[in-house]
Every structure is written in structure tokens, then in C-alpha cells.
Design a protein around this motif. Structure first.
Motif, PDB file in Angstrom:
ATOM      1  N   UNK A   1       0.828  -1.211   0.000  1.00 33.81           N
ATOM      2  CA  UNK A   1       0.000   0.000   0.000  1.00 33.81           C
ATOM      3  C   UNK A   1       0.862   1.260   0.000  1.00 33.81           C
ATOM      4  N   UNK A   2       0.415   2.274  -0.700  1.00 34.32           N
ATOM      5  CA  UNK A   2       1.168   3.534  -0.800  1.00 34.32           C
ATOM      6  C   UNK A   2       1.092   4.294   0.525  1.00 34.32           C
ATOM      7  N   UNK A   3       2.241   4.727   1.066  1.00 26.72           N
ATOM      8  CA  UNK A   3       2.237   5.480   2.328  1.00 26.72           C
ATOM      9  C   UNK A   3       1.955   6.966   2.154  1.00 26.72           C
ATOM     10  N   UNK A   4       1.914   7.437   0.899  1.00 26.03           N
ATOM     11  CA  UNK A   4       1.681   8.866   0.646  1.00 26.03           C
ATOM     12  C   UNK A   4       0.601   9.068  -0.415  1.00 26.03           C
ATOM     13  N   UNK A   5      -0.173  10.127  -0.233  1.00 20.52           N
ATOM     14  CA  UNK A   5      -1.096  10.613  -1.253  1.00 20.52           C
ATOM     15  C   UNK A   5      -0.695  12.056  -1.524  1.00 20.52           C
ATOM     16  N   UNK A   6      -0.435  12.392  -2.778  1.00 26.83           N
ATOM     17  CA  UNK A   6       0.051  13.728  -3.131  1.00 26.83           C
ATOM     18  C   UNK A   6      -0.952  14.403  -4.062  1.00 26.83           C
ATOM     19  N   UNK A   7      -1.379  15.598  -3.683  1.00 23.20           N
ATOM     20  CA  UNK A   7      -2.395  16.334  -4.422  1.00 23.20           C
ATOM     21  C   UNK A   7      -1.748  17.380  -5.333  1.00 23.20           C
TER      22      UNK A   7
ATOM     23  N   UNK B   1       7.407  15.558 -23.194  1.00 22.40           N
ATOM     24  CA  UNK B   1       8.438  15.310 -22.179  1.00 22.40           C
ATOM     25  C   UNK B   1       9.097  13.944 -22.316  1.00 22.40           C
ATOM     26  N   UNK B   2       8.516  13.074 -23.103  1.00 17.97           N
ATOM     27  CA  UNK B   2       9.123  11.764 -23.334  1.00 17.97           C
ATOM     28  C   UNK B   2       8.939  10.775 -22.209  1.00 17.97           C
ATOM     29  N   UNK B   3       7.955  11.005 -21.356  1.00 18.29           N
ATOM     30  CA  UNK B   3       7.696  10.080 -20.248  1.00 18.29           C
ATOM     31  C   UNK B   3       6.947   8.858 -20.758  1.00 18.29           C
ATOM     32  N   UNK B   4       6.848   7.836 -19.889  1.00 13.21           N
ATOM     33  CA  UNK B   4       6.177   6.602 -20.285  1.00 13.21           C
ATOM     34  C   UNK B   4       4.677   6.770 -20.463  1.00 13.21           C
ATOM     35  N   UNK B   5       4.104   7.725 -19.729  1.00 10.23           N
ATOM     36  CA  UNK B   5       2.654   7.847 -19.702  1.00 10.23           C
ATOM     37  C   UNK B   5       2.297   9.184 -19.065  1.00 10.23           C
ATOM     38  N   UNK B   6       1.010   9.455 -18.901  1.00 13.37           N
ATOM     39  CA  UNK B   6       0.590  10.589 -18.095  1.00 13.37           C
ATOM     40  C   UNK B   6       1.217  10.411 -16.716  1.00 13.37           C
ATOM     41  N   UNK B   7       1.642  11.488 -16.098  1.00 11.20           N
ATOM     42  CA  UNK B   7       2.418  11.358 -14.869  1.00 11.20           C
ATOM     43  C   UNK B   7       1.625  10.960 -13.641  1.00 11.20           C
ATOM     44  N   UNK B   8       0.332  11.290 -13.603  1.00 13.85           N
ATOM     45  CA  UNK B   8      -0.477  11.127 -12.401  1.00 13.85           C
ATOM     46  C   UNK B   8      -1.133   9.751 -12.300  1.00 13.85           C
ATOM     47  N   UNK B   9      -1.429   9.369 -11.079  1.00 19.15           N
ATOM     48  CA  UNK B   9      -2.146   8.113 -10.845  1.00 19.15           C
ATOM     49  C   UNK B   9      -3.612   8.251 -11.251  1.00 19.15           C
ATOM     50  N   UNK B  10      -4.211   9.388 -10.892  1.00 20.78           N
ATOM     51  CA  UNK B  10      -5.623   9.641 -11.193  1.00 20.78           C
ATOM     52  C   UNK B  10      -5.837  11.130 -11.437  1.00 20.78           C
ATOM     53  N   UNK B  11      -6.886  11.437 -12.202  1.00 24.45           N
ATOM     54  CA  UNK B  11      -7.298  12.819 -12.402  1.00 24.45           C
ATOM     55  C   UNK B  11      -8.722  12.993 -11.899  1.00 24.45           C
TER      56      UNK B  11
ATOM     57  N   UNK C   1      -0.657   9.815  -6.855  1.00 23.73           N
ATOM     58  CA  UNK C   1      -0.684  11.215  -7.269  1.00 23.73           C
ATOM     59  C   UNK C   1      -2.038  11.552  -7.882  1.00 23.73           C
ATOM     60  N   UNK C   2      -2.746  12.486  -7.258  1.00 24.52           N
ATOM     61  CA  UNK C   2      -4.084  12.858  -7.714  1.00 24.52           C
ATOM     62  C   UNK C   2      -4.064  14.303  -8.193  1.00 24.52           C
ATOM     63  N   UNK C   3      -4.419  14.513  -9.462  1.00 24.57           N
ATOM     64  CA  UNK C   3      -4.445  15.865 -10.015  1.00 24.57           C
ATOM     65  C   UNK C   3      -5.887  16.332 -10.152  1.00 24.57           C
ATOM     66  N   UNK C   4      -6.185  17.489  -9.599  1.00 26.37           N
ATOM     67  CA  UNK C   4      -7.485  18.123  -9.791  1.00 26.37           C
ATOM     68  C   UNK C   4      -7.336  19.077 -10.966  1.00 26.37           C
TER      69      UNK C   4
END
Length: 247
Positions: free
Chosen positions: A91-97, A127-137, A166-169
Motif C-alpha cells: 500500500x502507498x504510504x503517501x497521497x500527493x495532491x 516530455x518523453x515520459x512513459x505515460x501521463x504522470x499522475x495516478x488519477x485525475x 498522485x491525484x491531479x485536480x
């Protein structure tokens, strides 16, 4: 990074295709049902978790009715296949908004889906990343959009990408507060993650500005989440004045 797996198996183009086909098939098989039964029925299962969040009591709703947030799959918003996927254990120990800053706030579901695609384009193509950076939007329509998902290494917070959700609003929340539906959807998602074992029950809630020199998630949203359960004051970086970086 290797061929890492979760309960969904390795994520390759073909496997994502299978998941997408399942969601379409489930849609076709849905039959009309009584409203009371419908409210408590999981909509679809994606990657081991339900798209129907736990019902949440809503103040002011006649008869004390329950409301629930809905989780849309990657297929729903038209995501491309990730270039590569890596998982982290437990389980993830952090949630980042976060806030997106750009794209700005979306109101309708088609606009929010477009915003998710724009963010994926920026992260994956520019940016050349693997995917969208966030876990959820979270969209202004109150819906939750699957990004990388639970237990997948993200690209949203250096040093925390392999231990956080990582949750992006979607929107610019420097001076305005997101709508209540967006805030509630974020809370529902966190509660769901805890209930299903994806988020540690003792998780620490952080704003992006606490782990990087940025004003993200925006001053007004940061002020709001500082009142939520599990918000954690890590160090003085949380008090840094707004800087050029907004995302």
C-alpha cells in the motif's frame, strides 16, 4: 525496469486491448434494473478495482440518500498505451495532491476527457515520459479518471513516485477552490484506496509544493487539503511563497 506485474499481469499493448474490450462488453451486457439496486451495483471492474466508489452519505439529500463517485477507465477517456509500466509493492504510504494549472478547469465530461488526453500528450510526447504522470485525475464533472492507477510508479513527485498515489485536480486552483464535487471525488478515491488496500491506512497527505519547489497544487487548494485528515506538515517547504513553477 523489466517485466513487472500486478494482479492485472504485465501491461502490454495486447493486455490493455483485452481490458478495453472487457469494458465495452460489460457496457453491452448491462440490463435495466430498479433504481435502488442500480445505486449499489459495481459498474465495471478495471485492473482489480471497481469503477463504483463506496456510497457516501450526502448532507441535504432528501431521505438521506447516498451518493457515490465514479471511476472511469483509461479506455473511457481515450488514453494511449503506456510505453512502459513499473509497479511498486504494498500500500502507498503517501497521497500527493496536484493541480494541472494547464489545462484549465473542465466542466463537461467530454472536456475533461480532452484534458486528460492533453496531459498525456504533454507528458508522453513532449516530455518523453512513459505515460501521463499522475495516478488519477479529477474532473470538474465530479468524475475520477484513471491515469497510471494504483501501485504503478508515477512521474509527478520526485522521490515519491514509487511510494505514492498522485491525484491531479484538473484546473488552476491558486485563487479559487475546486467545486465541492471535485473535492468529494478526491476524498472518495482516497477512502476507496484505503478500503481496498492500495493506500496505507496511516497514509500521509501532502501537497506537491511540499516535495518540490512549486506552487502546485495552488494556494487555495493547498489551504483546503491542509484541513483534511492525514494532512502532514513535512517541513518548511510547505510555507514557500509561490514561485515560477505552477505544476
Amino acid at each position: 525496469m523489466g517485466d513487472e506485474r500486478s494482479e492485472c499481469g504485465s501491461v502490454s499493448g495486447s493486455n490493455w486491448g483485452v481490458l478495453h474490450a472487457v469494458t465495452r462488453q460489460d457496457k453491452q451486457q448491462q440490463q435495466p434494473q430498479p433504481q435502488q439496486e442500480k445505486e449499489h451495483q459495481p459498474l465495471r471492474i478495471i485492473c482489480g478495482y471497481s469503477q463504483h466508489m463506496q456510497p457516501v452519505a450526502t448532507d441535504g439529500v432528501a431521505g438521506g440518500a447516498a451518493r457515490s463517485s465514479q471511476l472511469l477507465s483509461r479506455a473511457d477517456w481515450g488514453a494511449r498505451v503506456p510505453k512502459e509500466v513499473s509497479y511498486f509493492e504494498g500500500p502507498a504510504p503517501y497521497v500527493i495532491i496536484h493541480h494541472s494549472y494547464i489545462p484549465g478547469a473542465c466542466v463537461t465530461t467530454p472536456d475533461c476527457m480532452r484534458s486528460m488526453r492533453e496531459m498525456q500528450d504533454f507528458h508522453q510526447v513532449d516530455r518523453g515520459w512513459n505515460d501521463i504522470g499522475y495516478s488519477f485525475g479529477i474532473g470538474g464533472d465530479g468524475l475520477i479518471y484513471t491515469g497510471r492507477g494504483f501501485n504503478v510508479v508515477g512521474a509527478h513527485a520526485p522521490k515519491y513516485n514509487d511510494k505514492s498515489v498522485g491525484i491531479v485536480l484538473i484546473g488552476d486552483w491558486r485563487t479559487e477552490l475546486p467545486p465541492v464535487s471535485m473535492l468529494q471525488a478526491a476524498k472518495d478515491l482516497i477512502a476507496f484506496g484505503v478500503a481496498k488496500g492500495y493506500i496505507d491506512p496511516s497514509y500521509k497527505l501532502l501537497g506537491h509544493r511540499q516535495v518540490r519547489d512549486t506552487e502546485c497544487p495552488g494556494g487555495r487548494l493547498f489551504q483546503e487539503i491542509s484541513t483534511w485528515p492525514h494532512f502532514t506538515q513535512l517541513n518548511t517547504t510547505a510555507e514557500v511563497q509561490p514561485v515560477a513553477n505552477k505544476i
